[in-house]
Design a protein around this motif. Structure first.
Motif, PDB file in Angstrom:
ATOM      1  N   SER A  73       1.052  -1.419   0.070  1.00 56.55           N
ATOM      2  CA  SER A  73       0.376  -0.245  -0.045  1.00 56.55           C
ATOM      3  C   SER A  73       0.680   1.479  -0.405  1.00 56.55           C
ATOM      4  N   LEU A  74       1.742   1.596   0.801  1.00 53.84           N
ATOM      5  CA  LEU A  74       2.923   2.500   0.743  1.00 53.84           C
ATOM      6  C   LEU A  74       3.520   2.531  -0.649  1.00 53.84           C
ATOM      7  N   VAL A  75       3.493   1.917  -0.828  1.00 56.35           N
ATOM      8  CA  VAL A  75       4.253   1.802  -2.031  1.00 56.35           C
ATOM      9  C   VAL A  75       3.607   2.246  -3.347  1.00 56.35           C
ATOM     10  N   ALA A  76       3.040   1.908  -3.696  1.00 57.55           N
ATOM     11  CA  ALA A  76       1.156   2.109  -4.632  1.00 57.55           C
ATOM     12  C   ALA A  76       0.829   3.660  -4.053  1.00 57.55           C
ATOM     13  N   VAL A  77       0.458   3.525  -2.871  1.00 62.85           N
ATOM     14  CA  VAL A  77       0.548   4.780  -2.622  1.00 62.85           C
ATOM     15  C   VAL A  77       1.019   6.575  -2.874  1.00 62.85           C
ATOM     16  N   ARG A  78       2.164   6.156  -2.612  1.00 58.22           N
ATOM     17  CA  ARG A  78       3.540   7.010  -2.718  1.00 58.22           C
ATOM     18  C   ARG A  78       3.059   7.546  -4.315  1.00 58.22           C
ATOM     19  N   SER A  79       3.055   6.247  -5.192  1.00 52.64           N
ATOM     20  CA  SER A  79       3.428   6.490  -6.595  1.00 52.64           C
ATOM     21  C   SER A  79       2.825   7.369  -7.222  1.00 52.64           C
ATOM     22  N   VAL A 109      14.146   4.086 -15.624  1.00 53.81           N
ATOM     23  CA  VAL A 109      13.869   4.540 -14.968  1.00 53.81           C
ATOM     24  C   VAL A 109      12.744   4.893 -13.856  1.00 53.81           C
ATOM     25  N   ALA A 110      11.303   4.584 -14.765  1.00 47.70           N
ATOM     26  CA  ALA A 110      10.256   4.066 -13.937  1.00 47.70           C
ATOM     27  C   ALA A 110       9.999   2.631 -13.216  1.00 47.70           C
ATOM     28  N   ALA A 111      11.481   1.845 -14.006  1.00 45.57           N
ATOM     29  CA  ALA A 111      11.342   0.386 -13.423  1.00 45.57           C
ATOM     30  C   ALA A 111      12.342   0.423 -12.235  1.00 45.57           C
ATOM     31  N   GLY A 112      13.427   1.306 -12.338  1.00 45.70           N
ATOM     32  CA  GLY A 112      14.093   1.548 -11.276  1.00 45.70           C
ATOM     33  C   GLY A 112      13.696   2.451 -10.068  1.00 45.70           C
ATOM     34  N   VAL A 113      13.058   2.967 -10.609  1.00 44.15           N
ATOM     35  CA  VAL A 113      13.387   4.416  -9.292  1.00 44.15           C
ATOM     36  C   VAL A 113      12.240   4.514  -9.005  1.00 44.15           C
ATOM     37  N   VAL A 114      11.089   4.218  -9.348  1.00 43.08           N
ATOM     38  CA  VAL A 114       9.512   4.538  -8.857  1.00 43.08           C
ATOM     39  C   VAL A 114       9.075   3.461  -8.342  1.00 43.08           C
ATOM     40  N   VAL A 115       9.274   2.052  -9.197  1.00 41.56           N
ATOM     41  CA  VAL A 115       8.497   0.665  -8.796  1.00 41.56           C
ATOM     42  C   VAL A 115       9.648  -0.117  -8.237  1.00 41.56           C
ATOM     43  N   GLY A 116      10.888  -0.249  -8.430  1.00 41.85           N
ATOM     44  CA  GLY A 116      12.335  -1.133  -8.055  1.00 41.85           C
ATOM     45  C   GLY A 116      12.165  -0.849  -6.708  1.00 41.85           C
ATOM     46  N   VAL A 216      11.384  14.190 -16.278  1.00 38.70           N
ATOM     47  CA  VAL A 216      12.302  12.600 -16.822  1.00 38.70           C
ATOM     48  C   VAL A 216      11.765  12.122 -15.576  1.00 38.70           C
ATOM     49  N   ILE A 217      11.411  12.480 -14.129  1.00 35.65           N
ATOM     50  CA  ILE A 217      10.991  12.080 -12.948  1.00 35.65           C
ATOM     51  C   ILE A 217       9.238  11.911 -13.729  1.00 35.65           C
ATOM     52  N   GLY A 218       8.703  12.685 -13.554  1.00 37.02           N
ATOM     53  CA  GLY A 218       7.661  13.472 -13.928  1.00 37.02           C
ATOM     54  C   GLY A 218       6.669  12.479 -14.740  1.00 37.02           C
ATOM     55  N   TRP A 219       7.339  12.368 -16.439  1.00 35.84           N
ATOM     56  CA  TRP A 219       6.825  11.276 -17.250  1.00 35.84           C
ATOM     57  C   TRP A 219       7.098   9.310 -17.053  1.00 35.84           C
ATOM     58  N   ALA A 220       8.451   9.531 -16.093  1.00 32.82           N
ATOM     59  CA  ALA A 220       8.523   7.887 -15.617  1.00 32.82           C
ATOM     60  C   ALA A 220       7.222   7.565 -13.964  1.00 32.82           C
ATOM     61  N   LEU A 221       7.036   8.795 -13.561  1.00 32.20           N
ATOM     62  CA  LEU A 221       5.279   8.491 -12.683  1.00 32.20           C
ATOM     63  C   LEU A 221       4.476   8.636 -13.524  1.00 32.20           C
ATOM     64  N   VAL A 222       4.266   8.852 -14.916  1.00 32.63           N
ATOM     65  CA  VAL A 222       3.488   9.166 -15.709  1.00 32.63           C
ATOM     66  C   VAL A 222       2.659   7.679 -16.143  1.00 32.63           C
ATOM     67  N   LEU A 223       4.322   7.210 -16.623  1.00 34.95           N
ATOM     68  CA  LEU A 223       3.769   6.021 -16.610  1.00 34.95           C
ATOM     69  C   LEU A 223       3.212   4.694 -16.316  1.00 34.95           C
ATOM     70  N   CYS A 224       3.966   4.454 -14.716  1.00 37.87           N
ATOM     71  CA  CYS A 224       3.391   4.227 -14.101  1.00 37.87           C
ATOM     72  C   CYS A 224       2.131   3.804 -13.576  1.00 37.87           C
ATOM     73  N   PRO A 226      -0.933   3.183 -14.774  1.00 42.26           N
ATOM     74  CA  PRO A 226      -1.365   1.826 -14.642  1.00 42.26           C
ATOM     75  C   PRO A 226      -1.402   0.996 -13.986  1.00 42.26           C
ATOM     76  N   LEU A 227      -0.561   0.544 -13.694  1.00 44.46           N
ATOM     77  CA  LEU A 227       0.057  -0.072 -12.892  1.00 44.46           C
ATOM     78  C   LEU A 227      -0.290   0.046 -11.551  1.00 44.46           C
ATOM     79  N   SER A 228       0.126   1.566 -10.809  1.00 40.64           N
ATOM     80  CA  SER A 228       0.357   2.237  -9.136  1.00 40.64           C
ATOM     81  C   SER A 228      -1.288   2.318  -9.381  1.00 40.64           C
ATOM     82  N   VAL A 229      -1.950   2.964 -10.289  1.00 45.06           N
ATOM     83  CA  VAL A 229      -3.635   2.619  -9.300  1.00 45.06           C
ATOM     84  C   VAL A 229      -4.259   2.038  -9.162  1.00 45.06           C
ATOM     85  N   PRO A 230      -4.141   1.209 -10.083  1.00 48.62           N
ATOM     86  CA  PRO A 230      -5.056  -0.504  -9.300  1.00 48.62           C
ATOM     87  C   PRO A 230      -4.074  -1.111  -8.666  1.00 48.62           C
ATOM     88  N   GLY A 231      -2.838  -1.246  -8.184  1.00 45.52           N
ATOM     89  CA  GLY A 231      -2.341  -1.436  -7.585  1.00 45.52           C
ATOM     90  C   GLY A 231      -2.327  -1.316  -6.101  1.00 45.52           C
TER      91      GLY A 231
END
Length: 324
Positions: A73-79, A109-116, A216-224, A226-231
């Protein structure tokens, strides 16, 4: 939002945004006076240092967040929260969508910094102290420099590598000793986070040369999204939530600062002074994290802290003076 053609990526981004890409600043400094170049280097170093300071509070803030949220929850909501802020900025400034040539880099960037990195370190902090988790941050500068050499062709000098390895060794020795020298089941998460975050930092620093770091980080966050909202919806329905001052404060910090604002100045700093040199400023991050851990979490430090801090500062000075 407009779609930007991949054949005209670099120039339109620099024109339509309110910020100037760090690469353009670096080029202007290179063709200007030595004083201008020195001022640009100081600015880049300051921005990278601000990013490190913001990141140093990530582990204590995550520990606070875990007091009221489950790890998923913490990771998904922060994203999601960070993406809402970043997406709002992109929409308000009418920033064009990056061209296809940048999608792969943004995905890294999204896989490494936003999610991983957030997910793996949050899972690790369920059973690990922040002091032990700081081992990851101690190794991150050296790993980022290695990824940079492989990805961008950067070839730092021998003195740079000697100072980098020495600084990393000092930080690792201190943080392992601080945690009692015992390895835990969280180490697999921590070392995985180390590798994937180094890749995200390197790719983000490369992209920040052709577009402002916040994009860079803005688009990486937006790219995520579709995964972060349902997550986030699934995680919140499965994990208990207890809203407290600590948990809400921790969530807000990792969402707004660690996940977005800190990365804005960090990527811009990396683009300005170079990925290898900027990455070595992170040698100070574990020590800062330990200070926050004492102040915010009540953890205890050993007398070795001042000696390690002095050794790290010497190594940082050497890496910043070494020619790349």
């Amino acid at each position: 939002m407009r779609t930007q053609d991949s054949a005209t990526v670099e120039t339109p981004i620099a024109v339509v945004t309110t910020g100037t890409p760090a690469s353009a600043t670096a080029r202007s400094a290179a063709t200007g006076t030595p004083r201008t170049a020195a001022r640009a280097r100081r600015s880049g170093t300051l921005q990278a240092a601000l990013g490190v300071t913001a990141f140093s509070l990530t582990f204590p803030s995550t520990a606070w967040g875990l007091e009221g949220f489950g790890p998923w929850s913490l990771v998904a909501v922060r994203s999601v929260l960070a993406a809402v802020i970043a997406g709002g900025c992109l929409l308000a400034l009418r920033v064009p969508v990056p061209g296809r040539r940048h999608v792969a880099g943004l995905a890294v960037v999204a896989a490494g910094v936003v999610v991983g990195f957030p997910l793996l370190t949050t899972l690790a902090l369920q059973t690990s102290t922040t002091a032990h988790a700081a081992v990851v941050v101690g190794l991150l500068p050296l790993t980022t420099a290695l990824f940079s050499a492989l990805r961008t062709g950067a070839r730092p000098s021998r003195m740079f590598w000697v100072a980098a390895v020495a600084g990393a060794a000092a930080v690792i020795a201190f943080t392992v000793q601080q945690s009692g020298g015992a390895l835990t089941g969280a180490d697999a998460y921590l070392f995985g986070a180390l590798l994937i975050c180094a890749a995200g930092y390197t790719e983000g620093g490369r992209l920040a040369r052709v577009m402002p770091g916040w994009q860079v980080i803005g688009w990486a966050l937006v790219l995520c999204l579709p995964l972060s909202v349902p997550g986030a919806l699934i995680a919140l329905s499965q994990e208990p939530v207890q809203l407290t001052t600590h948990s809400v404060t921790g969530l807000l910090w990792v969402s707004t600062v660690s996940q977005f604002l800190g990365l804005v100045v960090w990527y811009r700093g990396m683009a300005s002074i170079g990925i290898p040199k900027a990455s070595q400023l992170q040698l100070a991050q574990p020590l800062l994290t330990l200070v926050w851990s004492v102040l915010l979490l009540g953890e205890q430090l050993t007398p070795a802290a001042p000696l390690t801090a002095a050794a790290v500062l010497v190594c940082i000075a050497l890496t910043q003076r070494a020619r790349g």
